[in-house]
Enzyme design. Structure first.
Site, PDB file in Angstrom:
ATOM      1  N   ASP A 326       9.791 -33.555-111.707  1.00 49.16           N
ATOM      2  CA  ASP A 326       8.618 -32.684-111.729  1.00 49.16           C
ATOM      3  C   ASP A 326       8.289 -32.328-113.185  1.00 49.16           C
ATOM      4  OD1 ASP A 326       6.480 -31.129-110.973  1.00 49.16           O
ATOM      5  OD2 ASP A 326       7.572 -29.958-109.491  1.00 49.16           O
ATOM      6  N   GLU A 522       1.678 -22.327-106.877  1.00 48.24           N
ATOM      7  CA  GLU A 522       3.102 -22.282-107.252  1.00 48.24           C
ATOM      8  C   GLU A 522       3.605 -20.837-107.339  1.00 48.24           C
ATOM      9  OE1 GLU A 522       4.458 -25.319-110.019  1.00 48.24           O
ATOM     10  OE2 GLU A 522       2.532 -26.334-109.899  1.00 48.24           O
TER      11      GLU A 522
HETATM   12  C1  BGC Z   1       4.301 -29.151-109.390  1.00 50.38           C
HETATM   13  C2  BGC Z   1       4.166 -30.458-108.665  1.00 50.38           C
HETATM   14  C3  BGC Z   1       3.024 -31.263-109.225  1.00 50.38           C
HETATM   15  C4  BGC Z   1       3.181 -31.417-110.711  1.00 50.38           C
HETATM   16  C5  BGC Z   1       2.058 -32.178-111.352  1.00 50.38           C
HETATM   17  C6  BGC Z   1       4.303 -29.320-110.874  1.00 50.38           C
HETATM   18  O1  BGC Z   1       4.245 -28.085-111.506  1.00 50.38           O
HETATM   19  O2  BGC Z   1       5.496 -28.513-108.980  1.00 50.38           O
HETATM   20  O3  BGC Z   1       3.976 -30.232-107.294  1.00 50.38           O
HETATM   21  O4  BGC Z   1       2.961 -32.498-108.583  1.00 50.38           O
HETATM   22  O5  BGC Z   1       3.243 -30.144-111.308  1.00 50.38           O
HETATM   23  O6  BGC Z   1       0.890 -31.449-111.372  1.00 50.38           O
HETATM   24  C1  BGC Z   2      -0.565 -28.090-114.856  1.00 52.57           C
HETATM   25  C2  BGC Z   2       0.035 -28.229-113.485  1.00 52.57           C
HETATM   26  C3  BGC Z   2       1.498 -28.101-113.598  1.00 52.57           C
HETATM   27  C4  BGC Z   2       1.867 -26.809-114.305  1.00 52.57           C
HETATM   28  C5  BGC Z   2       3.344 -26.692-114.465  1.00 52.57           C
HETATM   29  C6  BGC Z   2      -0.132 -26.791-115.467  1.00 52.57           C
HETATM   30  O1  BGC Z   2      -0.670 -26.646-116.742  1.00 52.57           O
HETATM   31  O2  BGC Z   2      -1.949 -28.128-114.768  1.00 52.57           O
HETATM   32  O3  BGC Z   2      -0.279 -29.444-112.897  1.00 52.57           O
HETATM   33  O4  BGC Z   2       2.033 -28.123-112.335  1.00 52.57           O
HETATM   34  O5  BGC Z   2       1.239 -26.728-115.555  1.00 52.57           O
HETATM   35  O6  BGC Z   2       3.683 -25.457-115.026  1.00 52.57           O
END
Ligand code: BGC
Ligand code: BGC
Length: 630
Positions: A326, A522
């Site tokens: 991730d 999230e």
């Molecule tokens: C998330 C994932 C996601 C990834 C890419 C992460 O923060 O936990 O679910 O696929 O970002 O955006």
């Molecule tokens: C991104 C997300 C990612 C996240 C993780 C964001 O800036 O757009 O896709 O999951 O950062 O912290």
């Protein structure tokens, strides 16, 4: 942040590469043939030429690749961190991704703009020494949700309420087509998590609290994305987040969160009984990739857990696809240096690293890890084999660029019709004292209000155009208020929208309140209260005190505490996060009938959490609850 190479590594010299020779030849041809103004970056070498000059099968590629090129294939960078696109060719990067809101110019962008962006990145990959195409990845988690004008479906919790595997497959088949319309062949979906505690901000990304709900829908989603077998019209699916991301203990969250990215303090028996079955379903359904969870299991970060990734996922379950980490998840391992973290993750079984920024440092870490004996070369070869197998199965070598026939269909009426059906099936009726259905005949007045009644962004939730979601008309869609106006046009029903000005002087035969949670994604959605909210509470009370029959429609990613509201309304509908097509809601209110069943146990109070079927606790409404009065 860019790192200067600390140790010289074995990188191809562009001048000597057959691919750059190819580029020079095509430049010449272009100059002679037409006055077309094309920059070198937009020059697509013909795929056949790329294959001829580069490699034609996984084994062939592997035999020709340098160690640095192998490390490049294992490296995934976010588009926002590609500072110099030539690096894609120089380092032979394996993948570029768009994170939440990662469009061509920040958040948003039309399908055509996305396709142009993705094709442009691809053109650089084809200029690498071996011409190995990128596999571009994106979070298409409820439709192609980052793209302006795409159809957005209910978030998974709503799809879980449908219990309809055929519908889930159809929904992801539409998403597949919209993703292909932007030149992308890889989605970070479906989330097959089993959310056990509704205080978790990612509860809505899961189909439900019980593996028996999640498993069949997970497999259906994979079938929708990938089709019967992987090919040029497939989008590679990702079962995520392995494992027990939905089983973490409240209060153990990391990255400053309450429960997200936390520690699942459960036995291996519970892990296997509750959180593993959806992966078995997804793997049996042929899921091409699996993403590792930020979370830990009994204190050990999943990103470094060889027992989980190598022994259970790849061994026991026989997973043959590739494992991706991730976003910056590798950096959460406790090893002393980034190089050690990378070695730890790769040795645990991670095949591709979602870096997302320091790709040079990542390539260095892999190369130096092998050269110093920390990472077995066989492990690297296995990782690259898995990645290249996916690229060949998707036929990216022959079809690296967007099939623009799909682009024109993004957000089409036919696609929206599928979403409208999904909304109809997702609604769960929690209370009805005869308030529903509403009649389409007769002369009467409906007043609507509440903060979400005419707010598309609130109807979509997080992961919608931007990572955290937004407010208002962030994309194309139909709000509840717009749907109601359409549904009542030409009838004897008068409609009025008071919005959030619910105290004004008005009366009506029927009042409909639409409100709930505002968007989050999230851990930012972690909640210690599951509170209904004082604005929602007063707006609902205002409306209900001024009308004869009162109906509540809740937009939320999970159950909220609604005990005080239920007595005030004649009917209460859990609407989840329905997406762009609210006509699905008016269809049901005016008589098409409720089908949805609760995908989670609905708590009486936040102190009930975690509350799940079979745990001996008595919820306000149990898993599977849903009235079907008509
Ligand atoms: C998330 C994932 C996601 C990834 C890419 C992460 O923060 O936990 O679910 O696929 O970002 O955006
Ligand atoms: C991104 C997300 C990612 C996240 C993780 C964001 O800036 O757009 O896709 O999951 O950062 O912290």
């Amino acid at each position: 942040m860019r790192h200067v190479l600390s140790t010289p590594i074995d990188l191809p010299t562009p001048a000597a590469s057959p691919a750059s020779g190819r580029v020079r030849r095509s430049l010449l041809t272009l100059a002679v043939t037409a006055a077309t103004v094309l920059t070198a970056s937009l020059l697509p070498p013909t795929p056949q030429a790329a294959a001829a000059a580069g490699c034609i099968s996984t084994a062939d590629c592997l035999a020709k690749m340098t160690l640095a090129e192998k490390a490049g294939q294992m490296t995934q960078v976010a588009n926002s961190y590609v500072s110099n696109k030539n690096d894609i060719a120089t380092y032979g990067l394996g993948s570029v991704l768009s994170g939440g809101g990662g469009g061509p110019n920040g958040a948003g962008g039309t399908a055509t703009q996305w396709a142009d962006m993705v094709d442009d990145y691809q053109s650089y990959a084809l200029k690498s020494r071996l011409g190995i195409p990128l596999i571009y990845g994106v979070d298409a988690v409820h439709g192609h949700n980052n793209v302006q004008g795409a159809v957005l479906f209910p978030h998974h919790i709503g799809m879980g309420a449908t219990r309809d595997a055929a519908l889930v497959q159809q929904v992801e088949d539409v998403t597949r087509q919209e993703v292909l319309g932007t030149g992308i062949h890889w989605t970070f979906a479906p989330c097959v998590c089993v959310p056990r505690d509704d205080r978790w901000g990612r509860t809505y990304e899961g189909y439900g609290e019980d593996p028996s709900v999640v498993g069949p829908l997970a497999q259906a989603a994979v079938a929708g994305f990938q089709g019967p077998s992987l090919g040029t019209n497939s989008v590679l699916a990702t079962a995520k987040h392995f494992i027990a991301d939905g089983g973490t203990t409240f209060g153990t969250g990391s990255s400053g969160y309450l429960i997200d990215q936390g520690d699942a303090r459960i036995s291996e028996t519970e892990l296997r009984a509750v959180h593993l079955p959806p992966y078995t379903s997804a793997v049996n359904g042929g899921a091409g990739s699996v993403m590792i969870s930020y979370s830990s299991w009994n204190g050990v970060k999943d990103h470094g857990n060889a027992h989980l990734i190598t022994d259970i996922l790849k061994g026991e379950l026989g997973f043959k696809g590739f494992v991706v980490s991730d976003w910056a998840g590798v950096k959460q391992l406790s090893d002393a240096t980034y190089a050690d973290q990378v070695a730890h993750a790769v040795n645990a079984g991670i095949d591709m690293i979602m870096v997302p920024d320091d790709y040079v440092g990542t390539i260095n870490a892999i190369v130096n890890g092998v050269n110093s004996g920390k990472i077995p070369l066989a492990r690297v070869n296995d990782a690259v084999t898995r990645i290249l197998n996916a690229k060949f199965a998707l036929d990216l070598f022959n079809h690296p660029y967007t099939d623009r026939t799909y682009t024109a269909q993004v957000g089409s009426a036919a696609h929206r019709a599928v979403a409208r059906q999904a909304v109809r099936e997702s609604l769960v009726l929690l209370k009805n004292n005869g308030a529903l259905p509403l009649s389409k005949t007769g002369t009467y007045k409906i007043v609507v209000g509440g903060k979400s009644v005419d707010n598309l962004g609130y109807q979509l939730g997080g992961w919608s155009i931007s990572w955290q979601g937004g407010s208002g008309a962030t994309t194309t869609g139909t709000t509840f208020w717009q749907a109601l106006q359409q549904a009542t046009a030409g009838t004897g029903i008068t409609v009025q929208n008071v919005g959030t000005r619910t105290k004004g002087p008005y009366t009506a035969d029927v009042g409909i309140w639409v409100g709930g949670e505002t968007p989050y994604a999230e851990g930012k959605g972690d909640s210690s209260t599951l509170a209904f909210g004082s604005d929602n509470s007063s707006q609902l009370s205002d409306i209900c005190s001024r009308v004869t029959v009162c109906i509540a429609i809740l937009y939320s990613g999970r159950p909220l505490v609604i005990k005080d509201q239920l007595p005030k309304v004649g009917a209460f509908v859990a609407g989840w996060l329905p997406g762009t097509e609210a006509q699905g809601i008016t269809d049901v209110l005016f008589g098409s009938g409720f089908i949805g069943k609760l995908p989670v146990s609905w708590p009486n109070a936040v102190t009930d959490e975690p509350i799940n079927s079979g745990d001996g606790k008595t919820p306000l409404f149990p898993l599977g609850y849903g009235l079907t009065p008509y």
